[in-house]
Motif scaffolding. Structure first.
Motif, short mmCIF file in Angstrom:
data_model
loop_
_atom_site.label_atom_id
_atom_site.label_comp_id
_atom_site.label_asym_id
_atom_site.label_seq_id
_atom_site.Cartn_x
_atom_site.Cartn_y
_atom_site.Cartn_z
N GLU A 90 9.86 -42.88 39.37
CA GLU A 90 10.32 -42.24 40.59
C GLU A 90 11.59 -41.45 40.27
O GLU A 90 12.53 -41.99 39.67
N ALA A 91 11.62 -40.19 40.66
CA ALA A 91 12.73 -39.31 40.31
C ALA A 91 14.05 -39.79 40.89
O ALA A 91 15.08 -39.74 40.23
N GLN A 92 14.04 -40.27 42.12
CA GLN A 92 15.28 -40.71 42.75
C GLN A 92 15.84 -41.99 42.12
O GLN A 92 17.03 -42.24 42.20
N TYR A 140 7.34 -38.95 42.44
CA TYR A 140 7.20 -39.43 41.07
C TYR A 140 7.37 -38.24 40.14
O TYR A 140 7.06 -37.10 40.50
N ALA A 141 7.86 -38.52 38.94
CA ALA A 141 8.15 -37.44 38.01
C ALA A 141 7.89 -37.91 36.57
O ALA A 141 7.88 -39.10 36.28
N LEU A 171 9.98 -33.28 35.61
CA LEU A 171 8.82 -32.51 36.10
C LEU A 171 8.19 -33.21 37.28
O LEU A 171 7.87 -34.41 37.21
N THR A 172 7.99 -32.48 38.37
CA THR A 172 7.23 -32.98 39.51
C THR A 172 6.04 -32.06 39.71
O THR A 172 6.13 -30.86 39.46
N LEU A 221 1.70 -37.02 40.98
CA LEU A 221 2.05 -38.04 40.00
C LEU A 221 2.17 -39.43 40.62
O LEU A 221 2.47 -40.41 39.94
N SER A 222 1.95 -39.52 41.91
CA SER A 222 1.99 -40.80 42.61
C SER A 222 0.86 -41.69 42.09
O SER A 222 -0.24 -41.21 41.81
N PRO A 223 1.10 -42.99 41.97
CA PRO A 223 0.05 -43.88 41.47
C PRO A 223 -1.18 -43.92 42.37
O PRO A 223 -2.28 -44.23 41.90
N SER A 224 -1.03 -43.56 43.63
CA SER A 224 -2.18 -43.57 44.55
C SER A 224 -2.97 -42.26 44.53
O SER A 224 -4.02 -42.17 45.16
#
Length: 180
Positions: free
Chosen positions: A32-34, A44-45, A135-136, A146-149
């Motif tokens: 997660e970028a944050q 996500y990144a 990278l996003t 890029l989210s796991p879902s």
């Protein structure tokens, strides 16, 4: 015994202690970028250490994907992955390592307490930065790819790794325009 203790104290005071050390992401990491840095988007990144000069990734992206009509080569750069349209955004960000050197800090405080105007020139805290590329990727509906879902997350993540490796190994970005 007393001499050994004094020697250890002297060595301890002259040592630099790391307060924060940036992570080594030469091989890249998906996260997660944050959580990596607060000012990044809540997505996500794929994050990796940038060993090259400032703006090199910008030049790489501009050469690989010529700017769209708006001329923006940092945000929402259109790409096709497995015949599906996606948008890449990237961020160059720095994480700093901080080291504390106790001897100059303690000496400066003692001198200040005794009203002696001499200060040691070496700063008590030194900083050194490490730069990262974040990278996003979103799909056409701006859903985090890029989210796991996300349904094709594995393929998108593989694509980011390919981009990372190509960026690191390429020195002449103009040659990318001849590859398809």
């Amino acid at each position: 015994m007393k001499n050994i203790q004094l020697l250890l104290i002297a060595v301890l005071l002259q040592s630099c202690f790391p307060v924060s050390i940036p992570p080594n992401l030469e091989n890249g990491k998906w996260m997660e970028a944050q959580k990596f840095k607060r000012k990044l988007p809540n997505q996500y990144a794929y994050i990796f250490t940038d060993p090259k000069d400032a703006n090199e990734f910008y030049y790489y992206i501009s050469a690989k994907f010529p700017p769209n009509q708006e001329g923006d080569s940092e945000n929402n750069v259109p790409v096709q992955i497995n015949d599906t349209n996606y948008y890449i955004s990237f961020y160059e960000t720095e994480k700093k390592s901080r080291m504390v050197n106790l001897l100059p800090a303690i000496t400066n405080e003692v001198l200040r307490d005794k009203n002696i105007p001499i200060e040691l020139e070496e700063p008590p805290i030194t900083r050194e930065g490490t730069w990262y590329i974040v990278l996003t990727i979103t799909d056409a509906e701006f859903i985090d790819a890029l989210s796991p879902s996300y349904k094709n997350q594995k393929k998108i993540l593989d694509y980011t790794k390919i981009l990372h490796n190509e960026y690191i190994s390429t020195t002449n970005y103009n040659s990318l325009q001849f590859q398809k």
